[in-house]
Design an enzyme around this catalytic site. Structure first.
Site, PDB file in Angstrom:
ATOM      1  N   PRO A  57     -13.159 -15.700   5.806  1.00 50.51           N
ATOM      2  CA  PRO A  57     -13.823 -14.568   5.157  1.00 50.51           C
ATOM      3  C   PRO A  57     -13.244 -13.244   5.653  1.00 50.51           C
ATOM      4  O   PRO A  57     -13.030 -13.045   6.847  1.00 50.51           O
ATOM      5  CB  PRO A  57     -15.283 -14.724   5.606  1.00 50.51           C
ATOM      6  CG  PRO A  57     -15.179 -15.405   6.947  1.00 50.51           C
ATOM      7  CD  PRO A  57     -14.011 -16.337   6.831  1.00 50.51           C
ATOM      8  N   GLY A  58     -12.964 -12.359   4.730  1.00 50.56           N
ATOM      9  CA  GLY A  58     -12.539 -11.005   5.080  1.00 50.56           C
ATOM     10  C   GLY A  58     -13.443 -10.014   4.398  1.00 50.56           C
ATOM     11  O   GLY A  58     -14.273  -9.351   5.012  1.00 50.56           O
ATOM     12  N   ARG A  59     -13.323  -9.978   3.073  1.00 51.67           N
ATOM     13  CA  ARG A  59     -14.181  -9.116   2.256  1.00 51.67           C
ATOM     14  C   ARG A  59     -15.656  -9.394   2.529  1.00 51.67           C
ATOM     15  O   ARG A  59     -16.475  -8.470   2.618  1.00 51.67           O
ATOM     16  CB  ARG A  59     -13.879  -9.378   0.774  1.00 51.67           C
ATOM     17  CG  ARG A  59     -14.706  -8.557  -0.193  1.00 51.67           C
ATOM     18  CD  ARG A  59     -14.735  -9.210  -1.574  1.00 51.67           C
ATOM     19  NE  ARG A  59     -13.437  -9.714  -1.996  1.00 51.67           N
ATOM     20  CZ  ARG A  59     -12.596  -9.060  -2.779  1.00 51.67           C
ATOM     21  NH1 ARG A  59     -12.904  -7.850  -3.202  1.00 51.67           N
ATOM     22  NH2 ARG A  59     -11.440  -9.593  -3.135  1.00 51.67           N
TER      23      ARG A  59
ATOM     24  N   ARG B 160      -8.501  -0.098  -6.234  1.00 49.78           N
ATOM     25  CA  ARG B 160      -8.964  -1.352  -6.831  1.00 49.78           C
ATOM     26  C   ARG B 160      -9.445  -1.186  -8.266  1.00 49.78           C
ATOM     27  O   ARG B 160      -9.251  -2.070  -9.104  1.00 49.78           O
ATOM     28  CB  ARG B 160     -10.062  -1.992  -5.979  1.00 49.78           C
ATOM     29  CG  ARG B 160      -9.596  -2.400  -4.594  1.00 49.78           C
ATOM     30  CD  ARG B 160     -10.678  -3.143  -3.814  1.00 49.78           C
ATOM     31  NE  ARG B 160     -10.962  -4.439  -4.417  1.00 49.78           N
ATOM     32  CZ  ARG B 160     -12.031  -4.713  -5.133  1.00 49.78           C
ATOM     33  NH1 ARG B 160     -12.959  -3.781  -5.352  1.00 49.78           N
ATOM     34  NH2 ARG B 160     -12.217  -5.912  -5.649  1.00 49.78           N
TER      35      ARG B 160
ATOM     36  N   TYR C 294      -7.306  -3.594 -10.781  1.00 45.66           N
ATOM     37  CA  TYR C 294      -7.829  -4.754 -11.503  1.00 45.66           C
ATOM     38  C   TYR C 294      -9.277  -4.590 -11.936  1.00 45.66           C
ATOM     39  O   TYR C 294     -10.083  -5.508 -11.828  1.00 45.66           O
ATOM     40  CB  TYR C 294      -7.645  -6.063 -10.718  1.00 45.66           C
ATOM     41  CG  TYR C 294      -7.785  -6.009  -9.220  1.00 45.66           C
ATOM     42  CD1 TYR C 294      -9.009  -5.822  -8.614  1.00 45.66           C
ATOM     43  CD2 TYR C 294      -6.663  -6.164  -8.424  1.00 45.66           C
ATOM     44  CE1 TYR C 294      -9.131  -5.806  -7.237  1.00 45.66           C
ATOM     45  CE2 TYR C 294      -6.768  -6.150  -7.041  1.00 45.66           C
ATOM     46  CZ  TYR C 294      -8.015  -5.969  -6.455  1.00 45.66           C
ATOM     47  OH  TYR C 294      -8.121  -5.955  -5.085  1.00 45.66           O
TER      48      TYR C 294
ATOM     49  N   CYS D  41      -2.790  13.109 -10.275  1.00 43.16           N
ATOM     50  CA  CYS D  41      -2.178  13.347 -11.592  1.00 43.16           C
ATOM     51  C   CYS D  41      -1.949  12.011 -12.295  1.00 43.16           C
ATOM     52  O   CYS D  41      -0.812  11.555 -12.465  1.00 43.16           O
ATOM     53  CB  CYS D  41      -0.878  14.121 -11.429  1.00 43.16           C
ATOM     54  SG  CYS D  41      -1.119  15.791 -10.818  1.00 43.16           S
ATOM     55  N   GLU D  42      -3.034  11.387 -12.680  1.00 44.33           N
ATOM     56  CA  GLU D  42      -2.994  10.059 -13.292  1.00 44.33           C
ATOM     57  C   GLU D  42      -4.301   9.854 -14.037  1.00 44.33           C
ATOM     58  O   GLU D  42      -5.382   9.961 -13.456  1.00 44.33           O
ATOM     59  CB  GLU D  42      -2.837   8.996 -12.199  1.00 44.33           C
ATOM     60  CG  GLU D  42      -2.614   7.593 -12.688  1.00 44.33           C
ATOM     61  CD  GLU D  42      -1.177   7.356 -13.104  1.00 44.33           C
ATOM     62  OE1 GLU D  42      -0.971   6.524 -14.004  1.00 44.33           O
ATOM     63  OE2 GLU D  42      -0.279   7.989 -12.538  1.00 44.33           O
TER      64      GLU D  42
END
Length: 463
Positions: free
Chosen positions: A321-323, A360, A364, A391-392
């Protein structure tokens, strides 16, 4: 064939169709404990607090944007995973989610192992005092230098990912007079119900060696053929942000099938199986993650059942587990810059960060929650899109949410559940300075990763 530009009308650009989004929450001031860390609350004046410190004080002292990490919440989640799996299994924290020297020390103190996937992550782990034997090294394209350093420092497990790596690692270990413990990463052909970019067990992707194509079995033969390598077991990882264990059941069945094949062909029962990580967290109130104890019981039962059916001794189980540990423990604190209503559409709320501190959403389509945290409000809810200052046009932090209609420049808002992959994937796009990471606990706050400065940027630019 030539392509013409899309004739974008006023409602082009991912405007939500009627009824797509849910109704606003009954109370915009509520901080749902499902998505916020355990010490987050509001004080008598309505200001959000974490670890006993209000966010206005944090903003004044440390600036914004900032990642605010609840140390007590992190430690309690780490303990929950450790206790759920007990002494008959190993819990490796997946360092790619977020890693710093302070986090490594917390993990060591709470009895967890550590999974790293680069020389940089290994350097942080070793600098913070994690015993090398409790470290596992992953990666689909480890360099010779990375492998040599890992073997030399005594990294406990190296998860091999290709034939070339097996041969190279065997030679390195032989030169150093070491018998290196390894796991073989396999692709089990499971389609995890997650985004394409974070699904990792289907056949057409870069990780692992295929079970169905026979390359995993061939990898076993090659590892067993080297005296400098000790094959400990099989590793599988099916993806990320997964909310049920059905995919793990299929993966375990296929991995155990390989264990049985190894026994029958080589007379060896491998003692370990690593089912990876990927269990999801709540980014919004609609998400419903499972508790560590429930996950541990389900995975252990799956492995025992499959091994019994194959007449195998149940191997030692590992998970990563990380998240699930660090994700819910942090929020990102922003200051509102501009509030721009688009009649009939939504209101754009621009903050002093953006895709440089949270890629993130753009990468996705990740969904997040957001709340006004410097005060409470009785104003009507307004549909907003929280965007950054880059600027995106894809510089979106929270695609669609509700905030009070009296939101104004200078207000502080916070996006919860940003502990995983936000700082790890942060960039210097537009030469933005990466925010600091603040650890809060028991009324005290300290910087564990400092804010970048312009001097940091210029130091690397040698002209």
């Amino acid at each position: 064939m030539s392509r013409s530009a899309h004739p974008a009308g006023p409602r082009h650009g991912d405007v939500l169709p009627e009824g797509h989004y849910q109704a606003p929450p009954a109370d915009l001031n509520a901080l749902d404990p499902k998505v916020w860390s355990c010490t987050v609350a509001r004080d008598a004046e309505g200001v959000a607090t974490v670890g006993g410190i209000d966010v206005k004080r944090l903003a004044a002292e440390f600036g914004t944007p900032a990642y605010v990490l609840d140390e007590e919440d992190f430690r309690s989640r780490a303990r929950a995973w450790r206790d759920a799996f007990g002494t008959d299994a190993d819990v490796y924290y997946a360092g790619k989610a977020f890693l710093s020297k302070a986090v490594v020390r917390w993990l060591h103190e709470e009895g967890l192992n550590l999974d790293v996937c680069s020389a940089g992550e290994l350097a942080v782990a070793l600098a913070a005092g994690m015993p090398p034997a409790r470290i596992a090294l992953h990666g689909n394209n480890k360099s010779v230098d990375e492998l040599e350093h890992a073997v030399k420092t005594g990294v406990g497990h190296i998860v091999v990912d290709s034939y070339q790596e097996i041969e190279g690692l065997a030679a390195i270990a032989a030169r150093q007079g070491v018998r290196q413990q390894v796991l073989i990463r396999v692709t089990v052909g499971v389609e995890a119900h997650t985004h394409e970019f974070i699904a990792t067990a289907h056949e057409d992707q870069k990780f692992g060696l295929s079970l169905s194509g026979g390359s995993a079995a061939e990898a076993v033969r090659r590892v067993l053929g080297h005296d400098s390598l000790e094959l400990r077991g099989i590793h599988s990882h099916i993806g990320s942000q997964i909310f049920d264990t059905a995919g793990f059941e299929v993966a375990a069945r296929r991995v155990v099938g390989l264990l049985a094949q190894v026994r029958d062909e080589h007379g060896v029962e491998l003692p370990e199986i690593d089912l990876g990580g990927g269990l999801g967290i709540a980014y919004t109130s609609d998400d419903d993650p499972r508790e560590p104890a429930e996950i541990a019981a389900a995975l252990a039962d799956i492995v025992r059942r499959e091994c019994a059916a194959a007449n195998l001794n149940a191997p030692r189980l590992s998970v990563e587990p990380g998240r699930a540990i660090v994700g819910p423990t942090a929020f990102t604190l922003y200051e509102v810059g501009t509030v721009k209503p688009l009649e009939g559409l939504r209101t754009y709320v621009s903050v002093d960060g953006g895709m440089s501190d949270n890629i993130r959403t753009a990468l996705y389509d990740a969904e997040y929650s957001v709340a006004l945290v410097s005060r409470t409000s009785d104003a009507e809810p307004m549909l907003v899109r929280v965007v950054g200052k880059h600027c995106e046009s894809g510089d979106i932090v929270v695609r669609d949410a509700f905030l009070p209609a009296d939101l104004a420049p200078g207000d502080l808002i916070a996006v919860p559940a940003t502990g995983a992959y936000c700082r790890s994937m942060a960039s210097n796009y537009n030469h933005a300075l990466k925010p600091p990471v603040l650890a809060v606990r028991d009324g005290a706050a300290r910087v564990i990763v400092r804010r970048e400065t312009e001097e940091d940027l210029l130091r690397l630019d040698i002209g």
